[in-house]
Write an enzyme that holds these catalytic residues in place. Structure first.
Site, PDB file in Angstrom:
ATOM      1  N   LYS A  49       0.836  -1.202   0.000  1.00 38.15           N
ATOM      2  CA  LYS A  49       0.000   0.000   0.000  1.00 38.15           C
ATOM      3  C   LYS A  49       0.874   1.257   0.000  1.00 38.15           C
ATOM      4  CE  LYS A  49      -0.419  -0.222   5.045  1.00 38.15           C
ATOM      5  NZ  LYS A  49      -1.327  -0.294   6.199  1.00 38.15           N
ATOM      6  N   TYR A 267      17.023  29.858   9.698  1.00 39.31           N
ATOM      7  CA  TYR A 267      15.918  30.672  10.183  1.00 39.31           C
ATOM      8  C   TYR A 267      15.887  30.765  11.707  1.00 39.31           C
ATOM      9  CZ  TYR A 267      13.461  30.920   5.673  1.00 39.31           C
ATOM     10  OH  TYR A 267      13.100  31.180   4.373  1.00 39.31           O
TER      11      TYR A 267
END
Length: 387
Positions: A49, A267
Site C-alpha cells: 500500500k 531561520y
C-alpha cells in the site's frame, strides 16, 4: 546552428539530480524471503500500500511477485488495479473494502474486498445476491478499535444459518495494535480473541500478523502473514535490528561555506556556532519529506535539547545544524577533511550508513512516515534483483 547545439548532452539524470533515491530491489526480494522463512508454515504475503511504502508500486510489486509472493495487500482499490498488471496471478486484497460504484473495478481486476463494517457487509450481501458468488475477506476487530467487525458480531455472523450461501470469505483477519512491543500483554489478549474467530470460521484461512507479529512466534502466524515495513528495511519491532536497507536517500551539496564562532545558522538564528565551522548546504528540505522536525535546533517538540538528524558523507556522520527549510538543509561538515568533500557531492540522508529509523526517531516519528512522505523531486534509480 542553434547555440544550444554547442552544449554537451545532459548527463544521466540520476547523476545530476538535486535529490535522489536508490531502491535496492535485490534487498527487497531478500527481505521478503527472510520474512517468508520467519513465517514458518504460514505463507507470507506482501503489503504494498501507499505506492509500496513510497518506493514505487510498479518496481517493488514486480520484484516481490518474482520473488514468490502470491498474496498482496493494498489500501485502496486503485492501488490494486495498478498492481494487477505486475502481479497477474496474485490474490490482491483491498483493505478499505468496497463501496457502491466500485463493483466493476473489483470484478474486472479480480480484487478481493476486505469487509470491515456492518455497512460494507450489508452492501456486499446485495452485490453477491445480484452477481453471484465472489471471494471476499472479513476483518475482525480484536482490540484495536480501528477497522473491523466487533468480535461479538463476527462470532454471531459465523453462527448465522440465514446468511447467504454465496457469502464465502476466503480469509478472516485482524491486526495487532502493539505487535512492535513483544512484552505488551495485549498481544496475547488479541491472540486469544482471534483464536475464537478462527474456530468460529473453521476451514477459512486466517491472518493476524503484519511484520511485527511475525517476530512474536508461531502462535501468531496462522495461515497467512502480512509483512510490510520489514520488507522495505524499516524496524518491525522497537529497537530491533532491521533487515537489509532498501532505500537510500541523498541530497546534493550546493555550497560549502566557512562560518565563524558565534555566528548563527538558518531561520530564527536558533543555532549558534561554538567553533569556526564549515557548513554544507544540501538541496533537500521538508518539501522532500526531510521533515522540519529533523532540524538541529529551534524545534519546540525537542525542548529537551536532544540533537536532530545526522547525514553521512566521506565516512563521517555530520549533524544537521539550524532549522531544516523547504528546499535546503545545512550540515556541519567541519570534521570531514576538506579534500574529501566538494560542492556537487551527495550527503546520505538515510540508507546503509544512517538508518531510516534513526532519522525517523530524530524527527519524532517512525520509518513508515519517512518513506511515505518522500516528495516528488527525487530522481529514482532501481537496482535490479538478480532473480
Amino acid at each position: 546552428m542553434n547555440d544550444l547545439d554547442l552544449l554537451p548532452e545532459p548527463n544521466d539524470a540520476f547523476e545530476i539530480a538535486s535529490v535522489r533515491l536508490t531502491v535496492d530491489l535485490q534487498a527487497l526480494a531478500d527481505n521478503w524471503r527472510e520474512m517468508a522463512r520467519r513465517s514458518g508454515m504460514a505463507r507470507a504475503a506482501a503489503v504494498v500500500k501507499a505506492d509500496a511504502y513510497g518506493l514505487g508500486l510498479e518496481d517493488c510489486g514486480t520484484t516481490l511477485y518474482e520473488a514468490g509472493a502470491r498474496d498482496f495487500f493494498v489500501a485502496v482499490a486503485q492501488e490494486g488495479v495498478t498492481l494487477r498488471a505486475y502481479a497477474p496471478e496474485a490474490r490482491i486484497f483491498v483493505l478499505s473494502g468496497i463501496w457502491p460504484g466500485q463493483e466493476r473495478m473489483f470484478f474486472e481486476n479480480d480484487l478481493v474486498p476486505v469487509l470491515a463494517s456492518e455497512e460494507q457487509l450489508a452492501f456486499w450481501m446485495g452485490v453477491i445476491a445480484e452477481f453471484g458468488d465472489y471471494p471476499c475477506a472479513l476483518q475482525v476487530d480484536t482490540g484495536f478499535n480501528r477497522l473491523g467487525l466487533p468480535l461479538a458480531d463476527a462470532l454471531a455472523l459465523a453462527e448465522d444459518v440465514s446468511r447467504p450461501a454465496s457469502f464465502s470469505p476466503v480469509l478472516v483477519l485482524s491486526h495487532l495494535h502493539s505487535g512492535d512491543t513483544p512484552s505488551a500483554p495485549s498481544n496475547k489478549l488479541q491472540l486469544e480473541s482471534f483464536q475464537q474467530v478462527t474456530a468460529a470460521f473453521e476451514g477459512i484461512e486466517s491472518s493476524l500478523s503484519a511484520s511485527a507479529g511475525i517476530f512474536l512466534g508461531q502462535d501468531y502466524h496462522f495461515d497467512l502473514t502480512r509483512p510490510g515495513i520489514a520488507l522495505y528495511g524499516g524496524e518491525a519491532v522497537n529497537g530491533a535490528k532491521p533487515l537489509r536497507a532498501v532505500a537510500t536517500a541523498e541530497g546534493r551539496i550546493l555550497q560549502i561555506r566557512e562560518a565563524q564562532k558565534g555566528e548563527t545558522v538558518s531561520y530564527g538564528a536558533t543555532h549558534q556556532l561554538a567553533r569556526p565551522s564549515r557548513l554544507a548546504i544540501a538541496s533537500v528540505g521538508y518539501a522532500d519529506g526531510y521533515l522540519r522536525s529533523l532540524s538541529g535546533s529551534g524545534i519546540p517538540l525537542r525542548g529537551d535539547g536532544s540533537h536532530g538528524a545526522f547525514g553521512f558523507i566521506a565516512g563521517k556522520r555530520v549533524p544537521v545544524v539550524g532549522r531544516v527549510t523547504m528546499d535546503l538543509t545545512i550540515f556541519d561538515v567541519t570534521d570531514v577533511p576538506e579534500q574529501h568533500i566538494h560542492t556537487g557531492d551527495y550527503i546520505e540522508l538515510f540508507g546503509p550508513n544512517i538508518s531510516l529509523d534513526e532519522v525517523a526517531r530524530a524527527g519524532g516519528t517512525i520509518g513508515y512516515e519517512m518513506l511515505t512522505s518522500l516528495g516528488l523531486r527525487y530522481e529514482r534509480r532501481y537496482l535490479e534483483a538478480a532473480d
